[in-house]
Design a protein around this motif. Sequence first.
Motif, PDB file in Angstrom:
ATOM      1  N   ILE A   1       0.946  -1.268   0.099  1.00  0.00           N
ATOM      2  CA  ILE A   1      -0.011   0.001  -0.009  1.00  0.00           C
ATOM      3  C   ILE A   1       0.783   1.229  -0.092  1.00  0.00           C
ATOM      4  CG2 ILE A   1      -1.951   1.137   1.321  1.00  0.00           C
ATOM      5  CD1 ILE A   1      -2.635  -1.381   2.556  1.00  0.00           C
ATOM      6  N   PRO A   2       0.955   2.070  -0.867  1.00  0.00           N
ATOM      7  CA  PRO A   2       1.690   3.140  -1.232  1.00  0.00           C
ATOM      8  C   PRO A   2       1.193   4.541  -0.349  1.00  0.00           C
ATOM      9  CG  PRO A   2       0.475   3.101  -3.211  1.00  0.00           C
ATOM     10  CD  PRO A   2       0.054   2.023  -2.271  1.00  0.00           C
ATOM     11  N   TRP A   3       1.471   4.331   1.113  1.00  0.00           N
ATOM     12  CA  TRP A   3       0.695   5.491   1.682  1.00  0.00           C
ATOM     13  C   TRP A   3       1.227   6.709   1.218  1.00  0.00           C
ATOM     14  CZ3 TRP A   3      -3.625   4.726   3.432  1.00  0.00           C
ATOM     15  CH2 TRP A   3      -4.112   3.546   4.112  1.00  0.00           C
ATOM     16  N   GLY A   4       2.475   6.975   0.812  1.00  0.00           N
ATOM     17  CA  GLY A   4       2.945   8.302   0.630  1.00  0.00           C
ATOM     18  C   GLY A   4       2.118   8.926  -0.617  1.00  0.00           C
ATOM     19  N   VAL A   5       1.694   8.007  -1.872  1.00  0.00           N
ATOM     20  CA  VAL A   5       1.045   8.306  -2.828  1.00  0.00           C
ATOM     21  C   VAL A   5      -0.467   8.503  -2.298  1.00  0.00           C
ATOM     22  CG1 VAL A   5       0.173   7.758  -5.058  1.00  0.00           C
ATOM     23  CG2 VAL A   5       2.465   7.238  -4.458  1.00  0.00           C
ATOM     24  N   VAL A   6      -1.033   7.925  -1.493  1.00  0.00           N
ATOM     25  CA  VAL A   6      -2.482   7.927  -1.113  1.00  0.00           C
ATOM     26  C   VAL A   6      -2.634   9.378  -0.322  1.00  0.00           C
ATOM     27  CG1 VAL A   6      -3.979   7.048   0.455  1.00  0.00           C
ATOM     28  CG2 VAL A   6      -2.631   5.578  -1.045  1.00  0.00           C
TER      29      VAL A   6
ATOM     30  N   LEU B   1      19.627  15.846   6.289  1.00  0.00           N
ATOM     31  CA  LEU B   1      18.192  16.020   6.990  1.00  0.00           C
ATOM     32  C   LEU B   1      17.744  17.646   7.065  1.00  0.00           C
ATOM     33  CD1 LEU B   1      15.927  14.502   8.379  1.00  0.00           C
ATOM     34  CD2 LEU B   1      17.156  14.965  10.830  1.00  0.00           C
ATOM     35  N   GLY B   2      16.642  17.807   6.612  1.00  0.00           N
ATOM     36  CA  GLY B   2      16.096  19.397   6.764  1.00  0.00           C
ATOM     37  C   GLY B   2      16.477  20.169   5.546  1.00  0.00           C
ATOM     38  N   GLN B   3      17.411  19.666   4.630  1.00  0.00           N
ATOM     39  CA  GLN B   3      17.607  20.307   3.373  1.00  0.00           C
ATOM     40  C   GLN B   3      16.628  20.047   2.241  1.00  0.00           C
ATOM     41  OE1 GLN B   3      21.713  19.503   2.023  1.00  0.00           O
ATOM     42  NE2 GLN B   3      21.277  20.471   0.021  1.00  0.00           N
ATOM     43  N   LYS B   4      16.051  21.066   1.784  1.00  0.00           N
ATOM     44  CA  LYS B   4      15.179  20.847   0.399  1.00  0.00           C
ATOM     45  C   LYS B   4      15.895  20.407  -0.703  1.00  0.00           C
ATOM     46  CE  LYS B   4      11.495  22.552   2.412  1.00  0.00           C
ATOM     47  NZ  LYS B   4      10.256  22.255   2.765  1.00  0.00           N
ATOM     48  N   LYS B   5      15.103  19.625  -1.194  1.00  0.00           N
ATOM     49  CA  LYS B   5      15.662  19.095  -2.625  1.00  0.00           C
ATOM     50  C   LYS B   5      14.637  19.354  -3.682  1.00  0.00           C
ATOM     51  CE  LYS B   5      17.243  14.814  -2.474  1.00  0.00           C
ATOM     52  NZ  LYS B   5      17.314  13.245  -2.591  1.00  0.00           N
ATOM     53  N   PRO B   6      15.019  20.455  -4.526  1.00  0.00           N
ATOM     54  CA  PRO B   6      14.010  21.147  -5.452  1.00  0.00           C
ATOM     55  C   PRO B   6      13.700  20.104  -6.695  1.00  0.00           C
ATOM     56  CG  PRO B   6      16.340  22.084  -5.516  1.00  0.00           C
ATOM     57  CD  PRO B   6      16.331  21.151  -4.209  1.00  0.00           C
ATOM     58  N   GLU B   7      14.711  19.473  -7.143  1.00  0.00           N
ATOM     59  CA  GLU B   7      14.426  18.543  -8.345  1.00  0.00           C
ATOM     60  C   GLU B   7      14.577  17.114  -7.786  1.00  0.00           C
ATOM     61  OE1 GLU B   7      13.511  19.807 -10.984  1.00  0.00           O
ATOM     62  OE2 GLU B   7      13.525  21.919 -10.516  1.00  0.00           O
ATOM     63  N   PRO B   8      13.880  16.333  -8.565  1.00  0.00           N
ATOM     64  CA  PRO B   8      13.863  14.864  -8.615  1.00  0.00           C
ATOM     65  C   PRO B   8      15.250  14.606  -8.908  1.00  0.00           C
ATOM     66  CG  PRO B   8      11.677  15.440  -9.617  1.00  0.00           C
ATOM     67  CD  PRO B   8      12.679  16.948  -9.458  1.00  0.00           C
ATOM     68  N   GLN B   9      15.737  13.228  -8.203  1.00  0.00           N
ATOM     69  CA  GLN B   9      17.067  12.653  -8.549  1.00  0.00           C
ATOM     70  C   GLN B   9      16.536  11.183  -8.833  1.00  0.00           C
ATOM     71  OE1 GLN B   9      20.537  13.469  -6.153  1.00  0.00           O
ATOM     72  NE2 GLN B   9      19.723  15.658  -5.824  1.00  0.00           N
TER      73      GLN B   9
ATOM     74  N   LEU C   1       8.341  14.275   4.178  1.00  0.00           N
ATOM     75  CA  LEU C   1       8.801  15.438   5.207  1.00  0.00           C
ATOM     76  C   LEU C   1       9.006  16.622   4.410  1.00  0.00           C
ATOM     77  CD1 LEU C   1       9.189  16.351   8.052  1.00  0.00           C
ATOM     78  CD2 LEU C   1      11.388  15.197   7.818  1.00  0.00           C
ATOM     79  N   ARG C   2      10.131  16.424   3.509  1.00  0.00           N
ATOM     80  CA  ARG C   2      10.591  17.577   2.669  1.00  0.00           C
ATOM     81  C   ARG C   2       9.565  18.102   1.827  1.00  0.00           C
ATOM     82  NH1 ARG C   2      15.290  13.590   0.764  1.00  0.00           N
ATOM     83  NH2 ARG C   2      16.995  14.360   2.430  1.00  0.00           N
ATOM     84  N   THR C   3       8.670  17.273   1.086  1.00  0.00           N
ATOM     85  CA  THR C   3       7.704  17.973   0.315  1.00  0.00           C
ATOM     86  C   THR C   3       6.384  18.204   0.690  1.00  0.00           C
ATOM     87  OG1 THR C   3       7.231  15.714  -0.644  1.00  0.00           O
ATOM     88  CG2 THR C   3       8.954  16.747  -1.724  1.00  0.00           C
ATOM     89  N   LEU C   4       5.768  17.465   1.605  1.00  0.00           N
ATOM     90  CA  LEU C   4       4.480  17.589   2.296  1.00  0.00           C
ATOM     91  C   LEU C   4       4.645  18.266   3.701  1.00  0.00           C
ATOM     92  CD1 LEU C   4       3.031  14.125   1.520  1.00  0.00           C
ATOM     93  CD2 LEU C   4       3.110  16.257   0.047  1.00  0.00           C
ATOM     94  N   GLY C   5       5.843  18.586   4.260  1.00  0.00           N
ATOM     95  CA  GLY C   5       5.836  19.128   5.414  1.00  0.00           C
ATOM     96  C   GLY C   5       5.632  17.937   6.734  1.00  0.00           C
ATOM     97  N   LYS C   6       5.809  18.622   7.861  1.00  0.00           N
ATOM     98  CA  LYS C   6       6.035  17.740   9.174  1.00  0.00           C
ATOM     99  C   LYS C   6       4.842  16.706   9.350  1.00  0.00           C
ATOM    100  CE  LYS C   6       9.233  20.842  11.551  1.00  0.00           C
ATOM    101  NZ  LYS C   6       9.183  21.833  12.977  1.00  0.00           N
ATOM    102  N   ARG C   7       3.653  17.216   9.158  1.00  0.00           N
ATOM    103  CA  ARG C   7       2.456  16.652   9.268  1.00  0.00           C
ATOM    104  C   ARG C   7       2.247  15.469   8.148  1.00  0.00           C
ATOM    105  NH1 ARG C   7      -2.572  20.749  10.812  1.00  0.00           N
ATOM    106  NH2 ARG C   7      -1.842  21.420  12.818  1.00  0.00           N
ATOM    107  N   GLY C   8       2.768  15.633   7.084  1.00  0.00           N
ATOM    108  CA  GLY C   8       2.517  14.872   5.865  1.00  0.00           C
ATOM    109  C   GLY C   8       3.559  13.840   6.134  1.00  0.00           C
ATOM    110  N   GLY C   9       4.890  14.284   6.573  1.00  0.00           N
ATOM    111  CA  GLY C   9       5.881  13.103   6.564  1.00  0.00           C
ATOM    112  C   GLY C   9       5.793  12.348   7.972  1.00  0.00           C
ATOM    113  N   ALA C  10       5.187  12.904   8.934  1.00  0.00           N
ATOM    114  CA  ALA C  10       4.569  11.798  10.042  1.00  0.00           C
ATOM    115  C   ALA C  10       3.623  11.146   9.794  1.00  0.00           C
ATOM    116  CB  ALA C  10       4.212  12.975  11.368  1.00  0.00           C
TER     117      ALA C  10
END
Length: 243
Positions: free
Chosen positions: A21-26, A234-242, A50-59
Amino acid sequence: MLSIHLYELLLFVVCFLLGSIPWGVVISRIFYKRDIRESGSGNIGSTNALRTLGKRGGAAVFVLDFGKGLVAGLLALWASQALQTALFDGVPGALAVGYSMYLSGEEAASEGAAVIHRTCVIAAFMAATLGHIFSPWLKFKGGKGVAVAIGALFVAFGPVGALIEIAIFAVVVAVSRYVSAGSVAAAVACPFIALYLYWGHPLAIAAFLVTALVVIWAHRGNIKRLANGTESKLGQKKPEPQQ
């Protein structure tokens, strides 16, 4: 004993589907109206959440991924107990057949019960972790398996073994600030902890080793970036997909 193996295979399939179940996608699609795979590293796990959705989304993603691993482990405990009860009630002493053919009586039953328990919890751990990494809902692509594996290890290793894994992860991340480094370190430690906990059971140890190697393989991109010095901390934004 064929029926036992069929039930164990069924448990593996159920836990694989649970882990897939891909909860990140859901979470990203339902609550953030976006696809997490199109942001940050493109990974569906809690670090990218955490990086893209924020603390609540990451948690939320972490808790759900961890939870499906834990639920897989609890299903394994239930299946193990159900199989043992059915065997004891249906065919007393049958646990000796195929499992402990050189034993008899209570000794055979005890050994057979231990094998069933061991097989179920390891199958659940492997299945849930592999399901997360090779999700059939995402064309057999997925996350990197760390959160779900730790959840399942609370049953397969017990709380102490799982907490050791978490401690290894936490210490490496705290020192390096690289989540991927902590994840790989925890994966490397897994078969060594299994060697201690499952000493004398080479197939069980091999199962943990194979699963750990798959988790490390899932981090191959991170390992390459760590070597090149381009991995995000950790805590550093990653602007582009790798990739």
